[in-house]
Design an enzyme around this catalytic site. Structure first.
Site, PDB file in Angstrom:
ATOM      1  N   ASP A 128       0.762  -1.198   0.038  1.00 21.13           N
ATOM      2  CA  ASP A 128      -0.045   0.091  -0.107  1.00 21.13           C
ATOM      3  C   ASP A 128       0.921   1.354  -0.084  1.00 21.13           C
ATOM      4  O   ASP A 128       0.881   2.147   0.902  1.00 21.13           O
ATOM      5  CB  ASP A 128      -0.775  -0.100   1.301  1.00 21.13           C
ATOM      6  CG  ASP A 128      -2.185   1.102   1.140  1.00 21.13           C
ATOM      7  OD1 ASP A 128      -2.431   1.436   0.132  1.00 21.13           O
ATOM      8  OD2 ASP A 128      -2.549   1.260   2.335  1.00 21.13           O
ATOM      9  N   ASP A 142       3.107   1.687   8.132  1.00 17.39           N
ATOM     10  CA  ASP A 142       2.008   1.051   8.017  1.00 17.39           C
ATOM     11  C   ASP A 142       2.059  -0.332   6.934  1.00 17.39           C
ATOM     12  O   ASP A 142       1.899  -0.009   5.868  1.00 17.39           O
ATOM     13  CB  ASP A 142       0.869   2.074   7.606  1.00 17.39           C
ATOM     14  CG  ASP A 142      -0.608   1.532   7.743  1.00 17.39           C
ATOM     15  OD1 ASP A 142      -0.680   0.251   8.079  1.00 17.39           O
ATOM     16  OD2 ASP A 142      -1.472   1.987   7.460  1.00 17.39           O
TER      17      ASP A 142
END
Length: 327
Positions: A201, A218
């Protein structure tokens, strides 16, 4: 209406109890951070720096898949890749506070890099090369794997079964899904490109730049897939602009491993799957009160009209000439 979602029970007191069970003393300063999928907090610790507490969404990942994410982060950190690895307590990084798995991380500040800057793109390419070099050493066993048309079909099923799409758009959506599935199947097979462990991502919001140090953050969507999955989301603008951006990323990337030129033909496949999976994700999370509050436009005719238009644009992109870098 009573809120029965599990996150409604995650009170500040429960957050502090979970953290203090690991030996910390909280000072009651708890600040929620921007996260929809999980719940993430900056928590003040007495006489120490604040820490970041991440409470994973119940039922999304197994403990094995979360531990695999953590092991990847620790492996990257050991190889001097700038990631924010979880804190360890007697060798463990994942803990349980019923019904939540949670982990603690050190706090890192910074701002998103300028993706219009070729210098920043070259720096990002350098760290992606390092990340992928480590990621290629072995494969994930418990994390998701990019599956091409199977991911597309699963996303369409989630959208159509949710009841959130206005009936006016169902027929055209189903028709577009059939056409896009055929195009994706024709242009991408699961065995077409070598896969490796990825961030999954890699948009600008998951990059933190501070004092010329870039952190990759993340890894909640880390996965097994083609290297281009971590590259294409950094591109924007017209074709010539994207080629210039790719060349800047390539320059940094090739300091550590060959740039995956052969995967450029798969960019629009990756983009199409992401577009459809994003709508499916919103459908699947709509029972969480945080989602209607954050995305009030999702049930509107305007959103679905624009979504259909985006899918038509992807249909055209899939039959257009792919990006190409000589070399």
């Amino acid at each position: 209406m009573t809120n029965t979602h599990p996150y409604s029970t995650l009170t500040p007191e429960r957050v502090m109890d979970a953290i203090e069970a690991l030996g910390f003393f909280c000072d009651a300063r708890i600040f929620p951070l921007n996260s929809y999928e999980n719940r993430v907090y900056q928590v003040g610790i007495e006489d120490e720096q604040p820490i970041i507490a991440k409470f994973y969404r119940p039922g999304r990942w197994s403990a094995e898949s979360i531990r695999e994410e953590h092991a990847f982060l620790l492996e990257l950190a050991a190889n001097d890749v700038p990631v924010v690895a979880p804190l360890q307590f007697e060798g463990e990084t994942l803990f349980f506070a019923d019904p939540f798995w949670f982990a603690l991380f050190p706090r890192r500040g910074g701002h998103a890099p300028e993706l219009a800057s070729f210098d920043d793109l070259e720096l990002i390419g350098r760290w992606l090369g390092r990340l992928h070099q480590t990621g290629s050493a072995k494969a994930f066993k418990h994390r998701p794997k990019f599956r091409g048309v199977a991911d597309l079909d699963q996303a369409a099923e989630a959208v159509l079964s949710s009841g959130l799409m206005p009936n006016d758009y169902r027929e055209v959506y189903q028709s577009l899904h059939r056409d896009l599935s055929a195009l994706v199947k024709d242009r991408y097979s699961p065995d077409q490109f070598r896969t490796l462990r990825l961030h999954g991502d890699m948009h600008s919001g998951n990059l933190l730049l501070r004092d010329e140090q870039l952190y990759l953050v993340d890894f909640d969507d880390c996965m097994q897939g083609p290297a281009m999955q971590d590259i294409w989301m950094l591109l924007s603008g017209q074709r010539d602009e994207q080629l210039a951006q790719l060349d800047a990323i390539r320059e940094g990337y090739e300091m550590f491993r060959p740039f995956p030129r052969q995967e450029l033909s798969g960019i629009e496949v990756l983009r199409t799957v992401r577009v459809m999976k994003h709508a499916a994700w919103l459908c699947q999370r709509w029972e969480d009160p945080a989602f209607p509050a954050a995305f009030p436009w999702f049930e509107s005719h305007r959103f679905w009209s624009e979504h259909i238009l985006t899918l038509r644009e992807q249909q055209a992109a899939l039959i257009s000439e792919p990006l190409y870098l000589p070399g």
